[in-house]
Design an enzyme around this catalytic site. Structure first.
Site, PDB file in Angstrom:
ATOM      1  N   ARG A 163       0.822  -1.228   0.000  1.00 16.14           N
ATOM      2  CA  ARG A 163       0.000   0.000   0.000  1.00 16.14           C
ATOM      3  C   ARG A 163       0.846   1.264   0.000  1.00 16.14           C
ATOM      4  O   ARG A 163       1.955   1.278   0.510  1.00 16.14           O
ATOM      5  CB  ARG A 163      -0.876   0.032   1.265  1.00 16.14           C
ATOM      6  CG  ARG A 163      -2.058  -0.865   1.208  1.00 16.14           C
ATOM      7  CD  ARG A 163      -3.002  -0.562   2.342  1.00 16.14           C
ATOM      8  NE  ARG A 163      -2.494  -0.989   3.639  1.00 16.14           N
ATOM      9  CZ  ARG A 163      -2.976  -0.551   4.797  1.00 16.14           C
ATOM     10  NH1 ARG A 163      -3.964   0.339   4.814  1.00 16.14           N
ATOM     11  NH2 ARG A 163      -2.478  -0.998   5.940  1.00 16.14           N
ATOM     12  N   ARG A 209      -6.268  -1.978   1.725  1.00 13.33           N
ATOM     13  CA  ARG A 209      -5.747  -3.265   1.238  1.00 13.33           C
ATOM     14  C   ARG A 209      -6.544  -3.736   0.029  1.00 13.33           C
ATOM     15  O   ARG A 209      -6.016  -4.413  -0.842  1.00 13.33           O
ATOM     16  CB  ARG A 209      -5.765  -4.299   2.372  1.00 13.33           C
ATOM     17  CG  ARG A 209      -4.765  -3.981   3.490  1.00 13.33           C
ATOM     18  CD  ARG A 209      -4.851  -4.985   4.619  1.00 13.33           C
ATOM     19  NE  ARG A 209      -3.899  -4.710   5.704  1.00 13.33           N
ATOM     20  CZ  ARG A 209      -4.139  -3.898   6.721  1.00 13.33           C
ATOM     21  NH1 ARG A 209      -5.292  -3.249   6.808  1.00 13.33           N
ATOM     22  NH2 ARG A 209      -3.226  -3.720   7.662  1.00 13.33           N
ATOM     23  N   ILE A 225       0.751 -14.257   2.526  1.00  8.97           N
ATOM     24  CA  ILE A 225       0.962 -12.941   3.144  1.00  8.97           C
ATOM     25  C   ILE A 225       0.388 -11.823   2.275  1.00  8.97           C
ATOM     26  O   ILE A 225      -0.058 -10.795   2.782  1.00  8.97           O
ATOM     27  CB  ILE A 225       2.482 -12.714   3.369  1.00  8.97           C
ATOM     28  CG1 ILE A 225       3.016 -13.732   4.390  1.00  8.97           C
ATOM     29  CG2 ILE A 225       2.767 -11.294   3.829  1.00  8.97           C
ATOM     30  CD1 ILE A 225       4.537 -13.734   4.539  1.00  8.97           C
ATOM     31  N   SER A 226       0.394 -12.007   0.951  1.00  4.90           N
ATOM     32  CA  SER A 226      -0.025 -10.960   0.006  1.00  4.90           C
ATOM     33  C   SER A 226      -1.423 -10.448   0.331  1.00  4.90           C
ATOM     34  O   SER A 226      -2.356 -11.235   0.495  1.00  4.90           O
ATOM     35  CB  SER A 226      -0.014 -11.504  -1.425  1.00  4.90           C
ATOM     36  OG  SER A 226       1.096 -12.337  -1.647  1.00  4.90           O
ATOM     37  N   ASN A 227      -1.567  -9.137   0.373  1.00 11.67           N
ATOM     38  CA  ASN A 227      -2.846  -8.500   0.701  1.00 11.67           C
ATOM     39  C   ASN A 227      -3.706  -8.250  -0.529  1.00 11.67           C
ATOM     40  O   ASN A 227      -3.166  -8.175  -1.634  1.00 11.67           O
ATOM     41  CB  ASN A 227      -2.573  -7.154   1.396  1.00 11.67           C
ATOM     42  CG  ASN A 227      -2.479  -7.299   2.894  1.00 11.67           C
ATOM     43  OD1 ASN A 227      -3.233  -8.042   3.495  1.00 11.67           O
ATOM     44  ND2 ASN A 227      -1.539  -6.581   3.492  1.00 11.67           N
ATOM     45  N   ASP A 239      -0.664  -8.992  13.118  1.00 10.01           N
ATOM     46  CA  ASP A 239      -1.680  -8.400  13.990  1.00 10.01           C
ATOM     47  C   ASP A 239      -1.456  -8.847  15.443  1.00 10.01           C
ATOM     48  O   ASP A 239      -1.608  -8.061  16.375  1.00 10.01           O
ATOM     49  CB  ASP A 239      -3.089  -8.796  13.515  1.00 10.01           C
ATOM     50  CG  ASP A 239      -3.355  -8.343  12.078  1.00 10.01           C
ATOM     51  OD1 ASP A 239      -2.932  -7.231  11.732  1.00 10.01           O
ATOM     52  OD2 ASP A 239      -3.968  -9.112  11.320  1.00 10.01           O
ATOM     53  N   ARG A 293       1.740  -7.111  16.817  1.00  6.01           N
ATOM     54  CA  ARG A 293       1.416  -5.726  17.212  1.00  6.01           C
ATOM     55  C   ARG A 293       0.619  -5.726  18.515  1.00  6.01           C
ATOM     56  O   ARG A 293       0.895  -4.926  19.416  1.00  6.01           O
ATOM     57  CB  ARG A 293       0.593  -5.049  16.116  1.00  6.01           C
ATOM     58  CG  ARG A 293       1.406  -4.689  14.902  1.00  6.01           C
ATOM     59  CD  ARG A 293       0.541  -4.077  13.812  1.00  6.01           C
ATOM     60  NE  ARG A 293       1.378  -3.669  12.689  1.00  6.01           N
ATOM     61  CZ  ARG A 293       1.069  -3.863  11.402  1.00  6.01           C
ATOM     62  NH1 ARG A 293      -0.070  -4.450  11.074  1.00  6.01           N
ATOM     63  NH2 ARG A 293       1.890  -3.467  10.455  1.00  6.01           N
ATOM     64  N   HIS A 325      -8.405  -9.187   8.255  1.00  8.52           N
ATOM     65  CA  HIS A 325      -7.062  -8.591   8.289  1.00  8.52           C
ATOM     66  C   HIS A 325      -7.107  -7.185   7.694  1.00  8.52           C
ATOM     67  O   HIS A 325      -6.262  -6.800   6.907  1.00  8.52           O
ATOM     68  CB  HIS A 325      -6.068  -9.485   7.540  1.00  8.52           C
ATOM     69  CG  HIS A 325      -4.682  -8.921   7.483  1.00  8.52           C
ATOM     70  ND1 HIS A 325      -3.925  -8.703   8.616  1.00  8.52           N
ATOM     71  CD2 HIS A 325      -3.927  -8.493   6.443  1.00  8.52           C
ATOM     72  CE1 HIS A 325      -2.761  -8.175   8.262  1.00  8.52           C
ATOM     73  NE2 HIS A 325      -2.738  -8.039   6.958  1.00  8.52           N
TER      74      HIS A 325
HETATM   75  N1  LIG Z   1      -0.248 -10.172   5.862  1.00  8.28           N
HETATM   76  C1  LIG Z   1       0.305  -9.095   6.393  1.00  8.28           C
HETATM   77  O1  LIG Z   1       0.223  -8.854   7.591  1.00  8.28           O
HETATM   78  C2  LIG Z   1       1.087  -8.153   5.516  1.00  8.28           C
HETATM   79  C3  LIG Z   1       1.927  -7.197   6.104  1.00  8.28           C
HETATM   80  C4  LIG Z   1       2.690  -6.375   5.277  1.00  8.28           C
HETATM   81  C5  LIG Z   1       2.591  -6.493   3.895  1.00  8.28           C
HETATM   82  N2  LIG Z   1       1.741  -7.410   3.360  1.00  8.28           N
HETATM   83  C6  LIG Z   1       1.607  -7.571   1.913  1.00  8.28           C
HETATM   84  O2  LIG Z   1       2.745  -8.234   1.407  1.00  8.28           O
HETATM   85  C7  LIG Z   1       2.889  -7.914   0.039  1.00  8.28           C
HETATM   86  C8  LIG Z   1       4.328  -7.511  -0.255  1.00  8.28           C
HETATM   87  O3  LIG Z   1       4.632  -6.308   0.397  1.00  8.28           O
HETATM   88  P1  LIG Z   1       6.122  -5.739   0.391  1.00  8.28           P
HETATM   89  O4  LIG Z   1       6.106  -4.533   1.239  1.00  8.28           O
HETATM   90  O5  LIG Z   1       7.092  -6.822   0.672  1.00  8.28           O
HETATM   91  O6  LIG Z   1       6.243  -5.301  -1.147  1.00  8.28           O
HETATM   92  P2  LIG Z   1       7.592  -5.119  -1.987  1.00  8.28           P
HETATM   93  O7  LIG Z   1       7.197  -4.334  -3.194  1.00  8.28           O
HETATM   94  O8  LIG Z   1       8.686  -4.616  -1.132  1.00  8.28           O
HETATM   95  O9  LIG Z   1       7.968  -6.590  -2.405  1.00  8.28           O
HETATM   96  C9  LIG Z   1       7.116  -7.340  -3.224  1.00  8.28           C
HETATM   97  C10 LIG Z   1       7.896  -8.485  -3.819  1.00  8.28           C
HETATM   98  O10 LIG Z   1       7.018  -9.229  -4.647  1.00  8.28           O
HETATM   99  C11 LIG Z   1       7.751  -9.612  -5.795  1.00  8.28           C
HETATM  100  N3  LIG Z   1       6.828  -9.882  -6.901  1.00  8.28           N
HETATM  101  C12 LIG Z   1       6.117  -8.973  -7.618  1.00  8.28           C
HETATM  102  N4  LIG Z   1       5.416  -9.607  -8.576  1.00  8.28           N
HETATM  103  C13 LIG Z   1       5.682 -10.918  -8.459  1.00  8.28           C
HETATM  104  C14 LIG Z   1       5.283 -12.077  -9.181  1.00  8.28           C
HETATM  105  N5  LIG Z   1       4.420 -11.976 -10.204  1.00  8.28           N
HETATM  106  N6  LIG Z   1       5.757 -13.268  -8.779  1.00  8.28           N
HETATM  107  C15 LIG Z   1       6.601 -13.360  -7.748  1.00  8.28           C
HETATM  108  N7  LIG Z   1       7.042 -12.306  -7.041  1.00  8.28           N
HETATM  109  C16 LIG Z   1       6.591 -11.106  -7.402  1.00  8.28           C
HETATM  110  C17 LIG Z   1       8.657  -8.441  -6.082  1.00  8.28           C
HETATM  111  O11 LIG Z   1       9.764  -8.852  -6.848  1.00  8.28           O
HETATM  112  C18 LIG Z   1       9.066  -8.018  -4.682  1.00  8.28           C
HETATM  113  O12 LIG Z   1      10.220  -8.717  -4.263  1.00  8.28           O
HETATM  114  C19 LIG Z   1       1.870  -6.812  -0.246  1.00  8.28           C
HETATM  115  O13 LIG Z   1       0.734  -7.380  -0.835  1.00  8.28           O
HETATM  116  C20 LIG Z   1       1.546  -6.291   1.120  1.00  8.28           C
HETATM  117  O14 LIG Z   1       0.265  -5.680   1.175  1.00  8.28           O
HETATM  118  C21 LIG Z   1       1.012  -8.243   4.144  1.00  8.28           C
END
Ligand SMILES: NC(=O)c1ccc[n+]([C@@H]2O[C@H](COP(=O)([O-])OP(=O)(O)OC[C@H]3O[C@@H](n4cnc5c(N)ncnc54)[C@H](O)[C@@H]3O)[C@@H](O)[C@H]2O)c1
Ligand SMILES: *[C@@H]1O[C@H](CO)[C@@H](O)[C@H](O)[C@H]1NC(C)=O
Length: 262
Positions: A45, A51, A81-83, A114, A117, A141
């Site tokens: 984000r 999200r 993990i992906s949102n 969560d 935190r 979430h």
């Molecule tokens: N579940 C949670 O509590 C939580 C917490 C924080 C972030 N997130 C989510 O995690 C995700 C990643 O966040 P981030 O801050 O690490 O982002 P980031 O941009 O720093 O990293 C994202 C990674 O994904 C990779 N990627 C992109 N497209 C891809 C594909 N098609 N196949 C494989 N890898 C690919 C990129 O190369 C990069 O390394 C986001 O969706 C974010 O919202 C979830």
């Protein structure tokens, strides 16, 4: 970049073998033989985004990766993990159903941050060491759907209405606090890496057969009328082997879970 990340991670004295794979052509090599797959891929984000705004891009990424899992390691446990987690988990479930490999016990949305935190903020209010605090966090979430069960905190503690309100809001808005502080440079990454390791480690202990491994996760659920819900689960050789009921809630939490179900 791939070589850089691989070299960087390979210097950690964990005993793990580190190998890098890049892009669709190497997806099968990356996944074949895996027991646990952690999926953190996707866009994060920026300030002002929810999200849900990530849905379009991340849904496609998660679909591709899960198709790989279905093909190359259909029995692996998946930590997603992906949102937005409350949408990417149902998408992953559909991919696995279509491939005929779906086992709800093996698909886990990661809500550990969560809990991390909640433990930190509650410890701060109580003047305790956060490592001694354990607060279950249930629901979804995102925002108000994140529901810390302060009445079930360990050690048993009581909170004033003001403390309950402050803690609940801060835990619900923890992600947004980081997004705003980073001012466009992304969302939580370092605390998320910590939470991801904590959760993956619990899954591995479960896979190894350790008894009594219990953590919160967003899973297929019959606890409420929603098809997926975060609650405590017991992690074992087959994944989330047991999904726990909510347990006794106070009035504030009853109102909160009703909101979370909308
Ligand atoms: N579940 C949670 O509590 C939580 C917490 C924080 C972030 N997130 C989510 O995690 C995700 C990643 O966040 P981030 O801050 O690490 O982002 P980031 O941009 O720093 O990293 C994202 C990674 O994904 C990779 N990627 C992109 N497209 C891809 C594909 N098609 N196949 C494989 N890898 C690919 C990129 O190369 C990069 O390394 C986001 O969706 C974010 O919202 C979830
Ligand atoms: C996920 O949660 C968000 C925020 O509450 C909500 O807008 C969205 O509809 C939910 N998605 C699903 C698939 O439940």
């Amino acid at each position: 970049m791939l070589q850089g990340v691989t070299a960087d991670i390979s210097h950690m004295d964990t005993g793990a073998v580190v190998r890098g794979f890049l892009g669709q052509p190497q997806l099968e090599s990356a996944l074949t033989g895996m027991d646990l797959v952690v999926i953190p891929a996707g866009v994060p984000r920026k300030p002002g985004m929810t999200r849900d705004d990530l849905f379009k891009i991340n849904a496609g990424i998660v679909r591709t990766l899960c198709e790989g899992v279905a093909k190359c390691c259909p029995n692996a446990i998946v930590n997603l993990i992906s949102n937005p987690v409350n949408s990417t988990v149902p998408i992953a479930a559909e991919v696995f159903k279509k491939a005929g490999t779906y086992d709800p016990k093996r698909l886990l949305g990661v809500t550990m941050l969560d809990v991390v935190r909640a433990n930190t903020f509650v410890a701060e209010v109580l003047g305790l060491d956060p490592r001694e605090v354990d607060v279950p966090v249930v629901g979804g979430h995102a925002g108000v759907t994140i529901l810390p069960l302060l009445s079930q905190a360990k050690p048993p503690s009581s909170f004033t209405p003001e403390e309950t309100e402050y803690l609940t809001k801060r835990i619900q808005d923890g992600g947004t606090e980081v997004v705003q502080a980073k001012a466009g440079a992304g969302s939580a990454t370092l605390s998320m890496a910590y939470a991801a390791v904590k959760f993956a480690d619990a899954c591995l202990r479960g896979l190894r057969g350790d008894a009594g491994v219990v953590e919160c996760a967003f899973v297929a659920s019959e606890v409420t009328e929603l098809p997926f819900f975060a609650t405590k689960v017991r992690l074992g050789r087959r994944g989330a082997e047991e999904v726990y009921q909510l347990g006794p809630l106070n009035e504030y939490e009853r109102v909160g879970t009703a909101k979370g179900e909308k």
